[in-house]
Design a protein around this motif. Structure first.
Motif, mmCIF file in Angstrom:
data_model
loop_
_atom_site.group_PDB
_atom_site.id
_atom_site.type_symbol
_atom_site.label_atom_id
_atom_site.label_comp_id
_atom_site.label_asym_id
_atom_site.label_seq_id
_atom_site.Cartn_x
_atom_site.Cartn_y
_atom_site.Cartn_z
ATOM 1 N N ALA A 70 -0.199 2.166 7.197
ATOM 2 C CA ALA A 70 -0.142 1.118 8.219
ATOM 3 C C ALA A 70 -1.561 0.695 8.576
ATOM 4 O O ALA A 70 -2.534 1.408 8.298
ATOM 5 C CB ALA A 70 0.580 1.620 9.470
ATOM 6 N N ARG A 71 -1.648 -0.478 9.199
ATOM 7 C CA ARG A 71 -2.924 -0.985 9.713
ATOM 8 C C ARG A 71 -2.856 -0.960 11.227
ATOM 9 O O ARG A 71 -1.877 -1.414 11.816
ATOM 10 C CB ARG A 71 -3.164 -2.411 9.230
ATOM 11 C CG ARG A 71 -4.429 -3.034 9.808
ATOM 12 C CD ARG A 71 -4.648 -4.476 9.352
ATOM 13 N NE ARG A 71 -4.861 -4.505 7.922
ATOM 14 C CZ ARG A 71 -4.093 -5.177 7.057
ATOM 15 N NH1 ARG A 71 -3.049 -5.862 7.487
ATOM 16 N NH2 ARG A 71 -4.353 -5.162 5.772
ATOM 17 N N LEU A 72 -3.889 -0.428 11.853
ATOM 18 C CA LEU A 72 -4.008 -0.438 13.305
ATOM 19 C C LEU A 72 -4.643 -1.765 13.688
ATOM 20 O O LEU A 72 -5.736 -2.093 13.210
ATOM 21 C CB LEU A 72 -4.861 0.749 13.759
ATOM 22 C CG LEU A 72 -5.008 0.990 15.243
ATOM 23 C CD1 LEU A 72 -3.659 1.140 15.934
ATOM 24 C CD2 LEU A 72 -5.847 2.238 15.473
ATOM 25 N N LEU A 80 -5.248 0.570 -8.367
ATOM 26 C CA LEU A 80 -5.397 -0.496 -7.381
ATOM 27 C C LEU A 80 -6.318 -1.595 -7.906
ATOM 28 O O LEU A 80 -5.982 -2.785 -7.879
ATOM 29 C CB LEU A 80 -5.946 0.072 -6.070
ATOM 30 C CG LEU A 80 -6.315 -0.945 -4.999
ATOM 31 C CD1 LEU A 80 -5.078 -1.672 -4.493
ATOM 32 C CD2 LEU A 80 -7.044 -0.271 -3.856
ATOM 33 N N TYR A 81 -7.490 -1.204 -8.408
ATOM 34 C CA TYR A 81 -8.460 -2.203 -8.856
ATOM 35 C C TYR A 81 -8.056 -2.886 -10.164
ATOM 36 O O TYR A 81 -8.331 -4.071 -10.351
ATOM 37 C CB TYR A 81 -9.872 -1.608 -8.898
ATOM 38 C CG TYR A 81 -10.480 -1.661 -7.518
ATOM 39 C CD1 TYR A 81 -11.272 -2.723 -7.127
ATOM 40 C CD2 TYR A 81 -10.184 -0.684 -6.574
ATOM 41 C CE1 TYR A 81 -11.783 -2.807 -5.847
ATOM 42 C CE2 TYR A 81 -10.688 -0.757 -5.282
ATOM 43 C CZ TYR A 81 -11.483 -1.823 -4.926
ATOM 44 O OH TYR A 81 -11.977 -1.918 -3.651
ATOM 45 N N THR A 82 -7.401 -2.170 -11.062
ATOM 46 C CA THR A 82 -6.944 -2.831 -12.290
ATOM 47 C C THR A 82 -5.803 -3.798 -11.975
ATOM 48 O O THR A 82 -5.740 -4.884 -12.551
ATOM 49 C CB THR A 82 -6.541 -1.810 -13.374
ATOM 50 O OG1 THR A 82 -5.548 -0.934 -12.876
ATOM 51 C CG2 THR A 82 -7.746 -1.023 -13.855
ATOM 52 N N ASP A 125 0.830 -1.199 0.000
ATOM 53 C CA ASP A 125 0.000 0.000 0.000
ATOM 54 C C ASP A 125 0.874 1.261 0.000
ATOM 55 O O ASP A 125 0.573 2.232 -0.701
ATOM 56 C CB ASP A 125 -0.911 0.013 1.225
ATOM 57 C CG ASP A 125 -1.857 -1.165 1.262
ATOM 58 O OD1 ASP A 125 -3.067 -0.934 1.349
ATOM 59 O OD2 ASP A 125 -1.397 -2.316 1.221
ATOM 60 N N THR A 126 1.939 1.260 0.802
ATOM 61 C CA THR A 126 2.854 2.399 0.867
ATOM 62 C C THR A 126 3.445 2.677 -0.505
ATOM 63 O O THR A 126 3.473 3.819 -0.972
ATOM 64 C CB THR A 126 3.958 2.138 1.901
ATOM 65 O OG1 THR A 126 3.350 2.057 3.201
ATOM 66 C CG2 THR A 126 5.011 3.233 1.899
ATOM 67 N N ASN A 127 3.898 1.632 -1.167
ATOM 68 C CA ASN A 127 4.474 1.782 -2.505
ATOM 69 C C ASN A 127 3.419 2.265 -3.507
ATOM 70 O O ASN A 127 3.663 3.162 -4.302
ATOM 71 C CB ASN A 127 5.091 0.463 -2.961
ATOM 72 C CG ASN A 127 5.775 0.588 -4.297
ATOM 73 O OD1 ASN A 127 6.632 1.439 -4.491
ATOM 74 N ND2 ASN A 127 5.395 -0.265 -5.227
#
Length: 183
Positions: A21-23, A133-135, A12-14
């Motif tokens: 980040a995920r909490l 993201l979706y493609t 996700d960062t890239n």
């Protein structure tokens, strides 16, 4: 960033070009969340996902303090399927998409699948990053990286798909990754 309630998300960062980040705290731990979000702010994390159980509402003051917003409510549906009582599909036929690159029509359906997702409704996520993201998700699914099967419905062999669903096996269960129908 150290281990703890903040799990760094490299992909996700890239993809989004900001630290993500995920909490990992339960939804009723507001004090822990406040401390973790303070830490995220100090560490320069620009986006934090916090997936809580539906019964836990994040306090409005916590959202306001960290410019947070509710952008997604998940629903999980489950159905046992028995091949003897499974519905018989008529026209158009449903077939498995052959492994390989996704077609432009499938990529378009992938974007449609995300139309109400947190990535689409969050105003801080640029449109081009949502589409990418979706493609990417669909292309990796048709290549067998994220899905075990991609099922399409079409009115003929060379016709654009009228609908698509991606499936990933989880033991004896399967989960849907993407699902969409054409307009």
């Amino acid at each position: 960033m150290s281990a703890g309630p903040l799990e760094p998300l490299a992909w996700d960062t890239n993809h989004f070009g900001i630290a993500v980040a995920r909490l990992t705290l339960p939804g009723d731990d507001s004090a822990g969340a406040r401390a973790a979000l303070d830490r995220a702010r100090r560490d320069g994390i620009g986006l934090v996902y916090w997936q809580t159980e539906p019964r836990h509402d994040v306090p409005a003051d916590l959202l306001a303090e960290f410019a947070g917003r509710l952008v997604d409510r998940k629903a999980t549906f489950r159905r046992d399927l028995d091949p003897a009582t499974a519905p018989v599909f008529g026209a158009p036929p449903v077939v498995e998409f052959a492994r390989g690159p996704a077609s432009p029509a499938l990529l378009s359906l992938a974007v449609a699948a995300g139309g109400h997702s947190r990535f689409r409704v969050d105003p801080l996520i640029p449109e081009d990053r949502f589409v990418a993201l979706y493609t990417t998700w669909m292309d990796r699914s048709t290549r067998g990286e994220l899905a075990d099967a991609v099922l399409v419905a079409a009115d003929g062999f060379d016709a654009d798909p009228l609908g698509v669903v991606t499936l990933a096996r989880e033991g004896e269960d399967a989960s849907i990754g993407l699902i969409a129908v054409a307009e």
